[in-house]
Each structure stands twice: as structure tokens, then as C-alpha cells.
Design a protein around this motif. Structure first.
Motif, PDB file in Angstrom:
ATOM      1  N   UNK A  60     -56.296  36.893   9.433  1.00 41.30           N
ATOM      2  CA  UNK A  60     -56.992  37.182  10.177  1.00 41.30           C
ATOM      3  C   UNK A  60     -56.543  36.760  11.920  1.00 41.30           C
ATOM      4  N   UNK A  61     -55.607  36.789  12.247  1.00 35.58           N
ATOM      5  CA  UNK A  61     -55.363  36.608  13.896  1.00 35.58           C
ATOM      6  C   UNK A  61     -53.734  36.798  14.271  1.00 35.58           C
ATOM      7  N   UNK A  62     -53.250  37.382  15.400  1.00 30.58           N
ATOM      8  CA  UNK A  62     -51.740  37.011  15.701  1.00 30.58           C
ATOM      9  C   UNK A  62     -51.745  35.913  16.224  1.00 30.58           C
ATOM     10  N   UNK A  63     -50.641  34.670  16.118  1.00 32.57           N
ATOM     11  CA  UNK A  63     -50.307  33.763  16.491  1.00 32.57           C
ATOM     12  C   UNK A  63     -49.009  33.134  17.242  1.00 32.57           C
ATOM     13  N   UNK A  64     -48.766  32.967  18.956  1.00 34.46           N
ATOM     14  CA  UNK A  64     -48.024  32.248  19.646  1.00 34.46           C
ATOM     15  C   UNK A  64     -48.759  31.000  19.802  1.00 34.46           C
ATOM     16  N   UNK A  65     -47.371  30.689  20.535  1.00 36.33           N
ATOM     17  CA  UNK A  65     -46.999  29.484  20.791  1.00 36.33           C
ATOM     18  C   UNK A  65     -45.808  29.493  21.093  1.00 36.33           C
ATOM     19  N   UNK A  66     -45.462  28.331  22.979  1.00 39.47           N
ATOM     20  CA  UNK A  66     -44.459  28.428  23.120  1.00 39.47           C
ATOM     21  C   UNK A  66     -43.528  26.903  23.238  1.00 39.47           C
ATOM     22  N   UNK A  67     -43.847  26.471  21.825  1.00 41.37           N
ATOM     23  CA  UNK A  67     -43.177  25.490  21.739  1.00 41.37           C
ATOM     24  C   UNK A  67     -42.537  25.623  19.994  1.00 41.37           C
ATOM     25  N   UNK A  68     -40.747  24.854  19.787  1.00 36.01           N
ATOM     26  CA  UNK A  68     -39.692  25.940  18.697  1.00 36.01           C
ATOM     27  C   UNK A  68     -40.783  24.872  17.553  1.00 36.01           C
ATOM     28  N   UNK A  69     -39.987  25.238  16.515  1.00 32.43           N
ATOM     29  CA  UNK A  69     -40.435  24.675  15.058  1.00 32.43           C
ATOM     30  C   UNK A  69     -39.754  23.102  14.903  1.00 32.43           C
ATOM     31  N   UNK A  70     -40.700  22.425  14.332  1.00 23.91           N
ATOM     32  CA  UNK A  70     -40.826  21.149  14.311  1.00 23.91           C
ATOM     33  C   UNK A  70     -41.589  20.064  12.920  1.00 23.91           C
ATOM     34  N   UNK A  71     -41.625  20.740  12.490  1.00 29.49           N
ATOM     35  CA  UNK A  71     -42.944  20.944  11.224  1.00 29.49           C
ATOM     36  C   UNK A  71     -44.336  19.983  11.348  1.00 29.49           C
ATOM     37  N   UNK A  72     -44.762  20.333  12.575  1.00 29.20           N
ATOM     38  CA  UNK A  72     -46.198  20.077  12.988  1.00 29.20           C
ATOM     39  C   UNK A  72     -46.715  21.404  13.993  1.00 29.20           C
ATOM     40  N   UNK A  73     -48.083  21.488  13.309  1.00 27.94           N
ATOM     41  CA  UNK A  73     -48.776  22.463  13.111  1.00 27.94           C
ATOM     42  C   UNK A  73     -49.294  22.804  14.473  1.00 27.94           C
ATOM     43  N   UNK A  74     -48.397  23.563  15.191  1.00 29.02           N
ATOM     44  CA  UNK A  74     -49.203  24.137  17.048  1.00 29.02           C
ATOM     45  C   UNK A  74     -50.655  24.148  17.278  1.00 29.02           C
ATOM     46  N   UNK A  75     -50.714  23.961  18.650  1.00 29.07           N
ATOM     47  CA  UNK A  75     -52.751  24.228  18.282  1.00 29.07           C
ATOM     48  C   UNK A  75     -52.531  25.651  18.111  1.00 29.07           C
ATOM     49  N   UNK A  76     -53.804  26.147  17.879  1.00 25.13           N
ATOM     50  CA  UNK A  76     -54.069  27.222  17.308  1.00 25.13           C
ATOM     51  C   UNK A  76     -54.707  27.983  18.524  1.00 25.13           C
ATOM     52  N   UNK A  77     -53.244  29.238  18.621  1.00 26.83           N
ATOM     53  CA  UNK A  77     -53.723  29.978  20.226  1.00 26.83           C
ATOM     54  C   UNK A  77     -53.934  31.932  19.895  1.00 26.83           C
TER      55      UNK A  77
END
Length: 616
Positions: free
Chosen positions: A153-170
Motif C-alpha cells: 500500500x504505502x511507505x511508512x516512516x515514523x520518528x519513534x523507536x520500537x516499543x510494541x505500540x503502533x505509531x500513528x500511520x505516516x
């Protein structure tokens, strides 16, 4: 065997074990997709939608074999989320101790397989740290994946690191991805891939800049396939033209996208239409060397988008007799005019070129393709844009076309789309299919007309904007990006001549002329402006420097013809007298050829040789 081919890349969950994959596990990607980007902190990857329910058994991450011996330098957490509700479905930590599949992905198997639900959107992310030594694939369009199971579908990028919590879709570009993190399934691929791609590095033949990167995308069973160079736009990467490359590869082309100096992991600094264009030629040569039998060295074309269209203009005029066809989509044939008319990239152009047009006019002359429009020499040259184009103003294209000689106008094809047209050539890479029709038209021109590469005539006129590469000679002027000249050349048997006239303001610059090594069974004599300047011995490279305003003649060496006028006469006696008893050696070219017998001194032995051939 299908099992061996697909048995590839796995990496896994929070509950992870490092046992090797069984032969009945298949990577969702059908080849290794390494990259060179390593400057982002956070999680990157892509989203996808399932087409059917299926089980995943492992998670993984690509490892670039060209870096650190193919060993990961850091640990990377791979996370798989269900987008609706944000639930973590699986995760795994990939590190240097993780096993690799046959493609080169490091993976970890899941302690418990996970079933993905049909018609559901998921995202898979890899945790990355800038400068950790583990490069990954930048924005890319990829078709080599299990499209029977998922659609990317889309490329995804987020400035947060892994932590078992899905980041807001960017979400980024549709149909594109990063890294790419991967997963494995027990379902074999019903349709083996018909195209594949891989990155390779090469070095500049001009100044040794290395590594330079390119991407080859070609039919799996390529057999003397015609080459298509596919060039991306300004501040983009080779990944941006993957959609077009994949389409052309499926049409039988061996595609190559070049990230010349300063772009996407390539060493050096880009210079907007200068020496960077030579990197494209070097990539073509490297492709021919790396893939003998897969690519036809005699059938090469080039297409480019925006700044890549500029690459098309300058590659075609600097490498005449190389391309059978060229297409510049909304390109940049004049960097000085572009910077003047469009402010968006003005400062970046000035920085890349080394000043403004007023400060370094010769550099911008070299970057004005219309000055060498006479070099098209039979290549079918296509120019395409939409009437609404503003980022690369249309006037640059029309001025180039006006500069093409009337006898070559039949080989120039202009395609302009209008607001009322069904298909329009609007600015941008072909990521959604909006440029399919114009790309297909370009390919049809080559196939329907059975286009061949133009043949270089024995005599002709060319314009050298910084440098030029032809089948018979190479020429570099000044620093390669700051001097220009016209040249009239003639080749006949074992003789060649060149008459250079400066086109840029500084006519004191020098150039370098390179021809094929001397394979004759006799020495060759180089005369510049009527003075012998070099003797090229048998089996030696034929390379020498010359003033930009000069006449150069290469012919069989006649020792007594010191004056280079093809006669033995009083001119030769006068030159002998000027150097009488001078000490001569290889460093001073045997007193510029006056020491005819190479006795290390100009003396009676030389006079005797002249006397023996007097008036011949």
C-alpha cells in the motif's frame, strides 16, 4: 526447484527462537533488496493489504552484502501491526547472530506461527538508527513480492523507536516502501518471477570517484536485451523510477538507473549537468561488462524525468553515437536558464555549479544543451511535457529544438499534452501509471522502426561541452565542466586530424584527447599547430594534451619531418639549428622530435637522416 528459489528470508516475533527455516517456508519477497540509506532515526517500512488468509512463520530484514562483509552492526526490532486497532501481531529482534536465508535476509523464526486475516491492512516496520552501519533501501517501488497474498500500500516512516505500540500511520507514496522488512509463509509462490533487480557499484573513469551506485532491473532470462537507461529527478533516488523500470523490463529491456555522484549513497558531489553526466556513461560501460550476454552492447536508449530529462539532453549530446533513441520528459536542457526562471532550486543550482551565471559564465555555457544540438547525429530524440508545465519551463525545450539543424529535425519528436487530453504528461515520476502511454510510445518507436545506434562518420563536426565520448575518440576540456569548443575531425586509414575552436571565454584552457591505443606496427607522430609534440610508440596509449585553440594531426611517424608539414625541407633544417647540441630524452620528447635518431643530442646524425630524405 521452487523450494530452493523461494527458501529465503525470515524474521520474527516477541517469542523468538533462532532455529533455521525449513524448506517449506517462503519469503514474501522474491529477491534481496539491499539499500544504501543510513541517516534516519525511527521506524520505517510499509503497509500492505492481505488478499487471502495465510500463516507467517518468521520476520526478517535485508542485509547489504557490500557493507561490513554482509554482517549487521546493530540489532533491529521488526514489528508487524494490524492497522485497525493497532494490535501488535508479531515482532523479532534481528542482529549479527541471526541466520540468513539464501537471498541474504537475516531472520528469526517465530515461536508460534501467526495467521493474517484476509482483506485486512497491516504494517511492518524496522527500527533503524542513523549511522549505525546497517544501510537500508530508500523509497522504492517494488514488484518482486508475493502479490498473490498481499498488495503493498504505502511507505511508512515514523520518528519513534520500537516499543510494541503502533505509531500513528505516516503514510508516504502509494505502492512504495522502505527497508524492506519481510515475513515468511508456508505457501509456495504459484508464479515464479519473470523480472529481477540488483544494485551494483562502479568508479568514475574520469577522476576515480567511488563508489557510484546504479540499479539494474531486467528479465530473469535476459538474452542480449536492449539496454534502457532510466534517470530520476532532482533530489530523488533510483528507487523512484522502479515502476517504470519494471514495466520496461517486462517489455524485454535491460534497465539501468544511475545515481551519479552525490545522490543516494554515491560518493562525491553532484554538479548539475557537469561531470556527473560522465558517471552515466561509466555506468553503461560497467553494465556491459557485468552482464555479458544478458545485455546487447549495441542497442542502448535513455529516458529521464525532470532532472533525469536533463540527464537525457546532456548524455545524448556528450555521447553521440551511443543512443538509438532518447526521451526527455519535462527535462532541464539549460541549468542557467532553469535557475533564472524557477526560484525553487536556484540556490541549490548555484551551489552545485559553483556560482551564479554572472560569476561563472563558462560553466553555464557548458550546461546549455542547445549549444551542442548539432550532436544528435541520427538519434531519435523525444521531448514530452504537459502544456501546464512550470517546474521545468517549456521555453528551454523549444529553444533546444530550434537549435537542431534542419537536416536533423526529422529525428526530433515533440509530444505535448493538453488540459483536454485523456492522457497527460504532467510532472513527476511514473508511479501510478499516468505516464504509461508516453513510455509505451517511446518503446514502440524503437521496436516498430527497428532503430539502430547511429554510425559515426569518418569526417564531421561536433561541439564539446566540457567533454565528449565517441566511438573514435574522447575529449575533455579544462576541468571537464568549464570549457567548450567546436571540433572538426577527420579519420582516414592511419591518420586523424582535429581542428578545435574555443566557444567559451577563456581560450587559453587546455584539453586532453584520447584515442584507441596505437596497435600499428610503427610509431605515430602527434603535431599540434604544426609542431611535433609527441611520438606515440607501438602498443602505447594514444593520449595527449593540447591548447583549446589548435589544430591537431596524428599520422605515421616520419623522423625527419620535424616541422610536421609532410615534407622534408628547410623548415626542418631551421628547427634542427635551433636545438643544435641540446640534450634530449624521453621527458622532453627527444627535443620535441628534433633528436631524430634519439642519440640524446641534436647533432650530425640527425642532419644526415634529414639529408637522406630531402624534399620527400
Amino acid at each position: 526447484m521452487e523450494d530452493n528459489k523461494r527458501m529465503i528470508k525470515l524474521i520474527a516475533v516477541i517469542l523468538t527462537c533462532t532455529s533455521a527455516l525449513s524448506a517449506a517456508n517462503y519469503n514474501v519477497f522474491d529477491q534481496l533488496y539491499p539499500g544504501t540509506r543510513n541517516n534516519f532515526n525511527g521506524r520505517v517500512g510499509f503497509s500492505f493489504r492481505t488478499k487471502t488468509p495465510f500463516e507467517i512463520t518468521a520476520l526478517g530484514r535485508p542485509v547489504n552484502p557490500a557493507y561490513n562483509g554482509g554482517v549487521l552492526q546493530a540489532a533491529h526490532t521488526i514489528e508487524l501491526f494490524r492497522v485497525s486497532g493497532g494490535a501488535l501481531v508479531a515482532s523479532a529482534v534481528i542482529s549479527s547472530s541471526s541466520p540468513k536465508d539464501s537471498f541474504g535476509y537475516a531472520y528469526e523464526t517465530l515461536a508460534v506461527p501467526v495467521t493474517l486475516v484476509s482483506n485486512t491492512e497491516y504494517m511492518i516496520l524496522s527500527d533503524e538508527t542513523a549511522g549505525d552501519g546497517d544501510p537500508w533501501l530508500d523509497l522504492s517501488f517494488i514488484t518482486g513480492y508475493r502479490d498473490d497474498l498481499i498488495s503493498i500500500r504505502n511507505q511508512i516512516y515514523t520518528g519513534t523507536h520500537a516499543g510494541n505500540i503502533m505509531p500513528p500511520p505516516a503514510y508516504g507514496n502509494l505502492n512504495y516502501l522502505y527497508v524492506p522488512p519481510t515475513f515468511y509463509t508456508t505457501i509456495p509462490d504459484p508464479t515464479p518471477p519473470v523480472v529481477m533487480w540488483e544494485d551494483f557499484s562502479f568508479s568514475s573513469s574520469f577522476d576515480g570517484t567511488s563508489p557510484l551506485w546504479a540499479r539494474a532491473f531486467y528479465p530473469v532470462n535476459a538474452d542480449n536485451a536492449p539496454m534502457m537507461v532510466v534517470q530520476h529527478g532532482y533530489e530523488s533516488t533510483r528507487g523512484a523510477v522502479m515502476y517504470s523500470m519494471e514495466r520496461m523490463a517486462r517489455n524485454g529491456y535491460f534497465c539501468v538507473a544511475v545515481d551519479y555522484r552525490g545522490w543516494d549513497g554515491s560518493a562525491g558531489t553532484h554538479d548539475d549537468g557537469g561531470l556527473e553526466i560522465m558517471d552515466i556513461y561509466d555506468a553503461i560501460q560497467e553494465t556491459r561488462r557485468r552482464y555479458p550476454g544478458k545485455v546487447d552492447p549495441n542497442l542502448t536508449s535513455i529516458i529521464g524525468y525532470s532532472n533525469g530529462g536533463g540527464n537525457v539532453f546532456f548524455s545524448t549530446i556528450r555521447f553521440p553515437f551511443t543512443f538509438r533513441a532518447s526521451m526527455a520528459l519535462f527535462g532541464i536542457p539549460d541549468y542557467g536558464q532553469w535557475a533564472t526562471l524557477v526560484s525553487n532550486w536556484r540556490d541549490k543550482v548555484y551551489a552545485a555549479v559553483g556560482g551564479t551565471p554572472a560569476q561563472v559564465p563558462d560553466k553555464y555555457f557548458v550546461r546549455r544543451a542547445e549549444e551542442a544540438a548539432t550532436n544528435l547525429s541520427g538519434t531519435h530524440f523525444h521531448i514530452a511535457y504537459d502544456q501546464s508545465e512550470w517546474m521545468c519551463p517549456i521555453i528551454m525545450d523549444t529553444e533546444f529544438i530550434a537549435a537542431v539543424p534542419s537536416q536533423q529535425q526529422d529525428n526530433v519528436f515533440l509530444h505535448v499534452s493538453k488540459t483536454t487530453d485523456t492522457y497527460r504528461w504532467t510532472h513527476g515520476h511514473n508511479t501510478t501509471g499516468h505516464l504509461n502511454v508516453i513510455e509505451d510510445l517511446f518503446m514502440a518507436d524503437m521496436s516498430n522502426n527497428n532503430l539502430k545506434t547511429p554510425t559515426m562518420p569518418a569526417n564531421g563536426n561536433l561541439v564539446v561541452l566540457g567533454f565528449i565520448v565517441t566511438p573514435k575518440f574522447k575529449c575533455f576540456l579544462g576541468s571537464g565542466d568549464d570549457a567548450a569548443a567546436s571540433v572538426e575531425y577527420h579519420f582516414q586509414d592511419d591518420r586523424a586530424s582535429f581542428d578545435f575552436s574555443a566557444l567559451t571565454s577563456d581560450n587559453t584552457r587546455t584539453g586532453t584527447l584520447i584515442l584507441e591505443p596505437n596497435t600499428a606496427d610503427y610509431d605515430l607522430q602527434v603535431c599540434i599547430n604544426g609542431t611535433q609534440t609527441a611520438i606515440i610508440e607501438q602498443r602505447h596509449n594514444l593520449q595527449f594534451n593540447f591548447p583549446i585553440e589548435s589544430s591537431v594531426e596524428i599520422r605515421p611517424y616520419t623522423p625527419a619531418d620535424i616541422s610536421c608539414d609532410c615534407q622534408i625541407n628547410f623548415k626542418d633544417i631551421a628547427l634542427l639549428a635551433e636545438r643544435w647540441l641540446d640534450q634530449c630524452n624521453t621527458q622532453n620528447q627527444w627535443c620535441d622530435g628534433v633528436d631524430v635518431n634519439k642519440s640524446e643530442s641534436v647533432e650530425f646524425g640527425d642532419l644526415s637522416i634529414i639529408a637522406e630524405t630531402w624534399l620527400k
